[in-house]
Design an enzyme around this catalytic site. Structure first.
Site, mmCIF file in Angstrom:
data_model
loop_
_atom_site.group_PDB
_atom_site.id
_atom_site.type_symbol
_atom_site.label_atom_id
_atom_site.label_comp_id
_atom_site.label_asym_id
_atom_site.label_seq_id
_atom_site.Cartn_x
_atom_site.Cartn_y
_atom_site.Cartn_z
ATOM 1 N N GLY A 244 0.837 -1.195 0.000
ATOM 2 C CA GLY A 244 0.000 0.000 0.000
ATOM 3 C C GLY A 244 0.867 1.238 0.000
ATOM 4 O O GLY A 244 2.015 1.213 -0.453
ATOM 5 N N SER A 245 0.329 2.310 0.538
ATOM 6 C CA SER A 245 1.033 3.588 0.495
ATOM 7 C C SER A 245 2.238 3.611 1.451
ATOM 8 O O SER A 245 2.283 2.857 2.430
ATOM 9 C CB SER A 245 0.065 4.699 0.894
ATOM 10 O OG SER A 245 -0.432 4.435 2.188
ATOM 11 N N GLY A 249 2.904 2.081 5.225
ATOM 12 C CA GLY A 249 4.086 1.260 5.497
ATOM 13 C C GLY A 249 4.937 1.810 6.623
ATOM 14 O O GLY A 249 5.553 1.060 7.389
ATOM 15 N N GLU A 266 5.771 -3.369 0.647
ATOM 16 C CA GLU A 266 5.663 -3.066 -0.789
ATOM 17 C C GLU A 266 4.879 -1.772 -0.908
ATOM 18 O O GLU A 266 3.651 -1.766 -0.917
ATOM 19 C CB GLU A 266 4.918 -4.194 -1.516
ATOM 20 C CG GLU A 266 5.645 -5.508 -1.506
ATOM 21 C CD GLU A 266 6.850 -5.536 -2.427
ATOM 22 O OE1 GLU A 266 7.020 -4.591 -3.227
ATOM 23 O OE2 GLU A 266 7.623 -6.491 -2.339
ATOM 24 N N CYS A 300 1.342 0.634 -8.829
ATOM 25 C CA CYS A 300 2.515 1.086 -8.075
ATOM 26 C C CYS A 300 3.675 1.348 -9.019
ATOM 27 O O CYS A 300 4.533 2.182 -8.755
ATOM 28 C CB CYS A 300 2.898 0.064 -7.024
ATOM 29 S SG CYS A 300 3.072 -1.589 -7.680
HETATM 30 P P1 NAD Z 1 -3.399 2.317 1.428
HETATM 31 O O1 NAD Z 1 -2.073 2.471 2.064
HETATM 32 O O2 NAD Z 1 -4.418 3.351 1.639
HETATM 33 O O3 NAD Z 1 -4.063 0.933 1.930
HETATM 34 C C1 NAD Z 1 -3.425 -0.310 1.742
HETATM 35 C C2 NAD Z 1 -3.887 -1.294 2.799
HETATM 36 O O4 NAD Z 1 -3.362 -0.906 4.068
HETATM 37 C C3 NAD Z 1 -5.408 -1.368 2.979
HETATM 38 O O5 NAD Z 1 -5.777 -2.710 3.168
HETATM 39 C C4 NAD Z 1 -5.633 -0.546 4.237
HETATM 40 O O6 NAD Z 1 -6.797 -0.899 4.942
HETATM 41 C C5 NAD Z 1 -4.390 -0.900 5.029
HETATM 42 N N1 NAD Z 1 -4.015 0.073 6.071
HETATM 43 C C6 NAD Z 1 -4.127 1.425 6.010
HETATM 44 N N2 NAD Z 1 -3.637 1.982 7.145
HETATM 45 C C7 NAD Z 1 -3.206 0.956 7.918
HETATM 46 C C8 NAD Z 1 -2.601 0.888 9.210
HETATM 47 N N3 NAD Z 1 -2.354 1.984 9.935
HETATM 48 N N4 NAD Z 1 -2.276 -0.328 9.701
HETATM 49 C C9 NAD Z 1 -2.500 -1.443 8.976
HETATM 50 N N5 NAD Z 1 -3.095 -1.444 7.760
HETATM 51 C C10 NAD Z 1 -3.440 -0.248 7.223
HETATM 52 O O7 NAD Z 1 -3.129 2.089 -0.134
HETATM 53 P P2 NAD Z 1 -4.163 2.025 -1.350
HETATM 54 O O8 NAD Z 1 -4.703 3.377 -1.630
HETATM 55 O O9 NAD Z 1 -5.129 0.887 -1.160
HETATM 56 O O10 NAD Z 1 -3.202 1.574 -2.554
HETATM 57 C C11 NAD Z 1 -2.409 2.455 -3.305
HETATM 58 C C12 NAD Z 1 -0.990 2.467 -2.789
HETATM 59 O O11 NAD Z 1 -0.454 1.146 -2.775
HETATM 60 C C13 NAD Z 1 -0.058 3.256 -3.682
HETATM 61 O O12 NAD Z 1 0.820 3.992 -2.878
HETATM 62 C C14 NAD Z 1 0.684 2.183 -4.466
HETATM 63 O O13 NAD Z 1 1.931 2.583 -4.968
HETATM 64 C C15 NAD Z 1 0.818 1.129 -3.421
HETATM 65 N N6 NAD Z 1 1.062 -0.189 -3.990
HETATM 66 C C16 NAD Z 1 2.336 -0.699 -3.901
HETATM 67 C C17 NAD Z 1 2.626 -1.921 -4.487
HETATM 68 C C18 NAD Z 1 4.019 -2.479 -4.438
HETATM 69 O O14 NAD Z 1 4.176 -3.653 -4.702
HETATM 70 N N7 NAD Z 1 5.039 -1.695 -4.115
HETATM 71 C C19 NAD Z 1 1.615 -2.650 -5.123
HETATM 72 C C20 NAD Z 1 0.330 -2.117 -5.175
HETATM 73 C C21 NAD Z 1 0.066 -0.874 -4.598
#
Ligand code: NAD
Length: 513
Positions: A244-245, A249, A266, A300
């Site tokens: 995720g973001s 992370g 990731e 991503c």
């Molecule tokens: P996001 O960070 O908003 O959410 C991702 C996940 O994290 C969700 O399941 C969310 O519920 C969970 N989450 C959020 N806050 C949390 C916390 N404090 N503790 C635990 N879990 C938590 O991301 P998004 O908007 O769903 O996805 C887009 C982002 O993901 C972009 O930044 C993109 O680059 C990244 N991404 C990275 C990869 C990679 O492999 N590097 C792959 C896909 C997406």
């Protein structure tokens, strides 16, 4: 232009229900829950999913520990058989699951199907891997001794995933974790729980075909960040894989580290491509168009920064601007559409904020406006934006998860690499060149600082055979191919003495008589 701005669009909800039923997802999961699920295609509510309570999450972790204790003793090739059966289910249901990905995440059908194909590919990879979890034999310095390295299952693995690859990212982690002998707990994005429910139903079918798998071997926990946080803090879970973001992370990485757990992070990318004087510009144009506009800029690995040599800038950039002006934008279910909707209003607003910042800093913005597709007020379609800039201003250093491509001019490779590496993220990268020296320099220690570096293809669209992930604020984790499996196991170094003496290492003596 294929923008279907006029005309009514078929509703999505009815089709979603049909697919969920066809994929064997029980109505109790999606009919009357508390969390509304929207399709970005029309913005309509398509389901109400039930969320896991903290007590349910706790009980799931308990089951996961028990499942792990049983599963770790099953021979790895037999574990591979379950993953093979999962791959068979995915093959049999590729069309329905791929379409559901399109309806829930808004990516075009060919990408929805591609995402399921990626799941099938990683299952195949993991089946082979289940017979190749090799350790080392190491020369011992002591006579009559042998050393080796063995790999063992590690425990329950939590998998937190993002909306933009709603099912593939689970499979990259789960297929490996399962053959490695671990149990799995999945917290999907709150924006895409339906595809997760469908995958769970397919997994359960695979388990039935397999026979005796422990209960709770792979579980799904639907909910928001609070469920992710509960898994992050739970010491019964030795490995947390979080996609995720970077914002997320940073929180997850710190909290897992605090309890000495292992995290596979990731996170966000800010991927660039360099176009050199010798580049094949026709090929570069196609590579750039897919990498920058595909998935509506919501990968991503999406290309976000283009660094073009001044000698080819005036040939390439106008052609690119023309492609941006004519690309098919609209209902991702329709043939001819290349760009579907943004996931939601927040994504649209973030895009507009970034474009305003670029304009304020002197950027020349082409496109970026909202399009009224099908007349749905809650669906957010945009024309991808191309932004010409004189320098790499602050906003360029942030990942805006939308189709914005910043274009910069350079005078040579050293300057291009400096610009390329001058951002906090380090996921994917590419160079377009036919000059061997330039290509090799880009791939060398003084070249791209990313986890993925390509030549003559864009930065997006990775295959599962390579380790996937990036450096710096992208988090450093690796998933998928190569030796990424090692992150899902614990390593033991073994020394065996088959002599009658007890020589100590480093010549140390310790004689007790
Ligand atoms: P996001 O960070 O908003 O959410 C991702 C996940 O994290 C969700 O399941 C969310 O519920 C969970 N989450 C959020 N806050 C949390 C916390 N404090 N503790 C635990 N879990 C938590 O991301 P998004 O908007 O769903 O996805 C887009 C982002 O993901 C972009 O930044 C993109 O680059 C990244 N991404 C990275 C990869 C990679 O492999 N590097 C792959 C896909 C997406």
């Amino acid at each position: 232009m294929a923008t279907n701005e006029a005309g009514a669009m078929k509703p999505v909800a009815e089709e979603v229900v049909g697919l969920l039923q066809g994929l064997g997802v029980s109505e109790t999961h999606w009919r009357a829950g508390t969390r509304a699920v929207h399709s970005p295609i029309t913005g309509e509510t398509v389901a109400h999913v039930a969320e896991a309570s903290p007590a349910e999450a706790d009980a799931a972790v308990e089951r996961s520990v028990a499942a792990f204790e049983a599963w770790r003793t099953v021979p790895a090739p037999r574990r591979g058989e379950l993953v093979r059966l999962l791959g068979e289910e995915l093959r049999a249901h590729k069309t329905e699951l791929g379409r559901l990905v399109t309806l829930e995440a808004g990516k075009i059908l060919s990408e929805g199907l591609g995402e399921v194909q990626e799941m099938i590919d990683i299952c195949d990879f993991a089946v082979g891997l289940s017979r190749q979890l090799y350790g080392l034999t190491i020369a011992s310095e002591r006579p009559g001794h042998r050393m080796m390295e063995t790999w063992h299952p590690v425990g329950p693995v939590a998998i937190i995933t993002a909306f933009n690859f709603p099912v593939a990212v689970w499979s990259w982690n789960a297929a490996l974790a399962l053959v490695c002998g671990n149990s799995v707990l999945w917290k999907p994005s709150e924006k895409t729980p339906l595809t997760a429910l469908a995958v769970q139903a397919l997994f359960e079918r695979a388990v039935r075909a397999f026979g005796a798998a422990p209960e709770g071997l792979s579980q799904l926990l639907i909910g928001g960040a609070e469920i992710g946080a509960a898994l992050t803090d739970d010491a019964r879970i030795p490995v947390v894989s979080a996609t995720g973001s970077t914002r997320m992370g940073r929180i997850v990485g710190e909290r897992v580290a605090r309890r000495f757990g292992r995290s596979i992070l990731e996170l966000g990318g800010n991927n660039a491509a360099i176009v050199c004087p010798s580049a094949d510009l026709d090929l570069a144009l196609r590579g750039i168009a897919f990498a920058a506009m595909g998935t509506a800029g919501q990968r991503c690995t999406t290309l976000r920064r283009l660094i073009v040599h001044e000698s080819v800038y005036d040939t390439l950039v106008p052609r690119l601007a023309k492609a941006y002006g004519s690309v098919g934008i609209g209902d991702p279910r329709e043939v001819g559409t290349l760009i579907g909707p943004l996931i939601d209003k927040a994504a649209f607003e973030a895009m507009q904020t970034a474009l305003d910042a670029a304009r304020a800093a002197g950027g020349r913005v082409h496109g970026g406006e909202r399009l009224q597709v099908g007349g749905h007020a809650d669906a957010f379609y945009v024309r991808p934006a191309l932004v010409e800039l004189d320098e790499q201003i602050d906003i360029v250093k942030h990942e805006t998860f939308a189709p914005i491509l910043y274009v910069l001019r350079c005078t040579g490779l050293p300057e291009a690499i400096k610009l390329h590496n001058g951002v906090p993220q380090g996921l994917s990268s590419s160079i377009f060149t036919n000059d061997l020296r330039e290509a090799e320099t880009f791939l060398s220690a003084e070249g791209s600082d990313c986890g993925i570096a390509n030549v003559n293809i864009g930065p997006s669209g990775a295959e599962i055979g390579g380790a996937f992930g990036g450096e710096k604020e992208t988090g450093g984790g690796r998933e998928s191919g190569s030796d990424a499996w090692k992150a899902y196991m614990r390593r033991a170094t073994n020394t065996i003495n088959y002599s009658r003496a007890l020589p100590l290492a480093q010549g140390v003596s310790f004689d007790i008589d």
